[in-house]
Write a protein that holds these residues in place. Structure first.
Motif, short mmCIF file in Angstrom:
data_model
loop_
_atom_site.label_atom_id
_atom_site.label_comp_id
_atom_site.label_asym_id
_atom_site.label_seq_id
_atom_site.Cartn_x
_atom_site.Cartn_y
_atom_site.Cartn_z
N THR A 1 -4.70 1.55 22.47
CA THR A 1 -5.19 1.39 21.04
C THR A 1 -4.32 2.48 19.95
OG1 THR A 1 -6.93 3.15 21.27
CG2 THR A 1 -7.55 0.80 21.88
N ALA A 2 -4.14 1.81 18.93
CA ALA A 2 -3.67 2.01 17.80
C ALA A 2 -4.55 2.28 16.72
CB ALA A 2 -2.30 1.71 17.80
N TRP A 3 -4.37 3.18 15.69
CA TRP A 3 -5.04 3.29 14.24
C TRP A 3 -4.12 2.80 13.45
CZ3 TRP A 3 -10.38 3.05 13.92
CH2 TRP A 3 -10.85 3.54 15.03
N ALA A 4 -4.37 2.16 12.30
CA ALA A 4 -2.96 1.69 11.37
C ALA A 4 -3.69 1.36 9.90
CB ALA A 4 -2.49 0.39 11.71
N CYS A 5 -3.06 1.85 8.85
CA CYS A 5 -3.44 1.45 7.53
C CYS A 5 -2.15 1.34 6.70
CB CYS A 5 -4.36 2.59 7.07
SG CYS A 5 -3.70 4.31 6.85
N GLY A 6 -2.10 0.84 5.66
CA GLY A 6 -0.95 0.59 4.73
C GLY A 6 -1.53 0.30 3.27
N GLN A 7 -0.38 0.69 2.51
CA GLN A 7 -0.85 0.64 1.08
C GLN A 7 0.30 0.19 0.17
OE1 GLN A 7 -3.88 1.96 -0.85
NE2 GLN A 7 -2.69 0.46 -2.60
N TYR A 8 0.26 -0.52 -0.60
CA TYR A 8 1.36 -0.91 -1.59
C TYR A 8 1.01 -0.33 -2.91
CZ TYR A 8 4.18 -3.38 -5.05
OH TYR A 8 5.05 -3.98 -5.94
N TRP A 9 2.05 0.64 -3.23
CA TRP A 9 1.87 1.28 -4.59
C TRP A 9 2.73 0.74 -5.58
CZ3 TRP A 9 -1.93 4.97 -3.92
CH2 TRP A 9 -1.94 5.28 -2.94
N THR B 1 10.49 -0.87 -2.03
CA THR B 1 10.60 -2.24 -2.03
C THR B 1 11.35 -2.92 -3.11
OG1 THR B 1 8.54 -2.79 -2.90
CG2 THR B 1 8.31 -2.29 -0.63
N SER B 2 11.96 -2.06 -4.08
CA SER B 2 12.61 -2.83 -5.12
C SER B 2 14.11 -3.27 -4.76
CB SER B 2 12.68 -1.69 -6.20
OG SER B 2 13.34 -0.69 -5.99
N ASN C 1 2.72 0.89 -8.97
CA ASN C 1 3.39 1.65 -10.02
C ASN C 1 4.87 2.19 -9.60
OD1 ASN C 1 1.42 1.29 -11.71
ND2 ASN C 1 0.48 3.16 -11.60
N ASP C 2 5.08 2.58 -8.14
CA ASP C 2 6.35 3.08 -7.75
C ASP C 2 6.87 1.92 -7.11
OD1 ASP C 2 5.43 5.62 -8.72
OD2 ASP C 2 4.50 6.01 -6.94
N ASP C 3 6.53 0.84 -6.82
CA ASP C 3 7.02 -0.33 -5.98
C ASP C 3 7.31 0.29 -4.67
OD1 ASP C 3 7.63 -2.71 -5.49
OD2 ASP C 3 9.77 -2.84 -6.82
N LYS C 4 6.36 0.95 -4.18
CA LYS C 4 6.73 1.30 -2.56
C LYS C 4 5.59 0.90 -1.68
CE LYS C 4 9.63 5.34 -3.80
NZ LYS C 4 9.74 6.90 -3.69
N VAL C 5 5.93 0.90 -0.34
CA VAL C 5 4.93 0.59 0.45
C VAL C 5 4.65 1.84 1.52
CG1 VAL C 5 4.61 -0.67 2.73
CG2 VAL C 5 5.10 -1.93 0.51
N GLU C 6 3.49 2.17 1.96
CA GLU C 6 3.32 3.21 2.80
C GLU C 6 2.46 2.84 4.01
OE1 GLU C 6 2.11 7.74 2.30
OE2 GLU C 6 1.34 6.55 0.58
#
Length: 248
Positions: free
Chosen positions: A78-86, A203-204, A88-93
Motif C-alpha cells: 500500500t501507498a499513501w498519496a496526495c497532490g496539489q497544483y499551486w 509546470t510553466s 499562483n506559482d504554476d507549480k505541482v507538488e
C-alpha cells in the motif's frame, strides 16, 4: 474525507493488491503489476497536469517510478498519496509514502551494499545514484523481465525536479534529504518508519516528455557505467511510459 477538485488530490490510500485483482485483465490481456501501477499513476497525473499532455505523461512517469519502488523494495502493498497544483506559482507538488521497511533496511538486504551504508542518510544518498538497486547482483546483473527494477527511478525523478526548477525530498527512518534545482542539498533529522517522497516542479516550462527522459537516461547510464555496483542500463519502464507501446 475530502473529495478533491481540479487543483488537488486529497490524501488517500492506494492498495496495489486490490488494484491488481480488480484490473489485471484488460482487453483480454493479463497485465503485470507494473501495468497496474502505471494505470493508477495516470489517474493522479490527469488531475495535476492541467490538460497539458506532455506534463500528464511526465507526471504519470514520475508517480509510477515512485510507486514502483514501493512495490519492489518496501515490502508493502500500500501507498499513501496526495497532490496539489499551486496556481499562483504554476507549480505541482506531489507526496507519496509507504509504511514499509525503509530505504536503509532495504539496501542492507543486499550484501553488496551492506557495508556501504551505515545510516539512513547514507542509504538515501546512495539510492539517488543511477543504477543502484536492491535487486543488483541477486542472481543476475542483466535485466530480463521488462518490469525489472534497474535503480534509475529516484535518479530520474531527482534530475527532472532539478531541470524543472523544483526540488525533491526523500525521508526514511531518521533522516531526510532535499535537493533543489541548483543541486544544493539540505539534510535533517526526522522519524518515519517507511519512506516518504515529496516533489515540487514548475509546470510553466515547455517540455517534450520523451526527449527529457531520453536525455537523463543517457546521462545516467554514463554515470552508472563508471560504478561497479550498479546496473549499467536503465530498464524499459525507466525509458518511458509502457502504456504508449502496450495501448493499455
Amino acid at each position: 474525507m475530502a473529495l478533491g477538485n481540479d487543483n488537488y488530490i486529497p490524501i488517500h490510500r492506494i492498495d496495489l493488491s486490490k488494484a491488481y485483482r480488480e484490473n489485471r485483465v484488460q482487453k483480454d490481456k493479463i497485465l503485470d503489476m507494473g501495468d497496474i501501477i502505471e494505470m493508477e499513476s495516470r489517474k493522479l497525473a490527469i488531475v495535476l497536469s492541467r490538460n497539458n499532455e506532455e506534463f500528464k505523461q511526465l507526471m504519470t512517469y514520475i508517480i509510477r517510478e515512485m510507486i514502483r519502488n514501493i512495490y519492489d523494495h518496501s515490502q508493502s502493498q500500500t501507498a499513501w498519496a496526495c497532490g496539489q497544483y499551486w496556481k499562483n506559482d504554476d507549480k505541482v507538488e506531489i507526496a507519496i509514502c509507504d509504511e514499509g521497511i525503509g530505504i536503509l533496511k532495504s539496501m542492507k538486504m543486499n550484501r553488496i551494499y551492506r557495508d556501504l551504508v551505515t545510516n539512513d542518510l547514507e542509504a538515501i544518498k546512495l539510492t539517488l545514484n543511477p543504477g543502484v538497486s536492491q535487486a543488483y547482483g541477486k542472481k543476475k546483473t542483466i535485466l530480463s523481465n521488462e518490469w525489472d527494477n534497474s535503480g534509475f527511478g529516484l535518479y530520474m525523478v531527482k534530475e527532472v525536479c532539478k531541470y524543472l526548477n523544483g526540488e525533491l525530498t526523500v525521508a526514511s527512518g531518521e533522516d531526510f534529504l532535499t535537493i533543489n534545482s541548483s543541486g544544493i542539498k539540505r539534510t535533517g533529522h526526522t522519524y518515519f518508519n517507511g519512506t516518504a517522497i515529496r516533489i515540487l516542479i514548475d509546470t510553466s516550462k515547455e517540455i517534450n516528455c520523451q526527449e527529457l527522459i531520453d536525455y537523463f537516461v543517457c546521462k545516467g547510464e554514463k554515470i552508472a557505467n563508471k560504478c561497479k555496483y550498479a546496473f549499467h542500463t536503465a530498464s524499459v519502464p525507466s525509458r518511458g511510459l509502457m502504456s504508449k507501446s502496450k495501448s493499455i
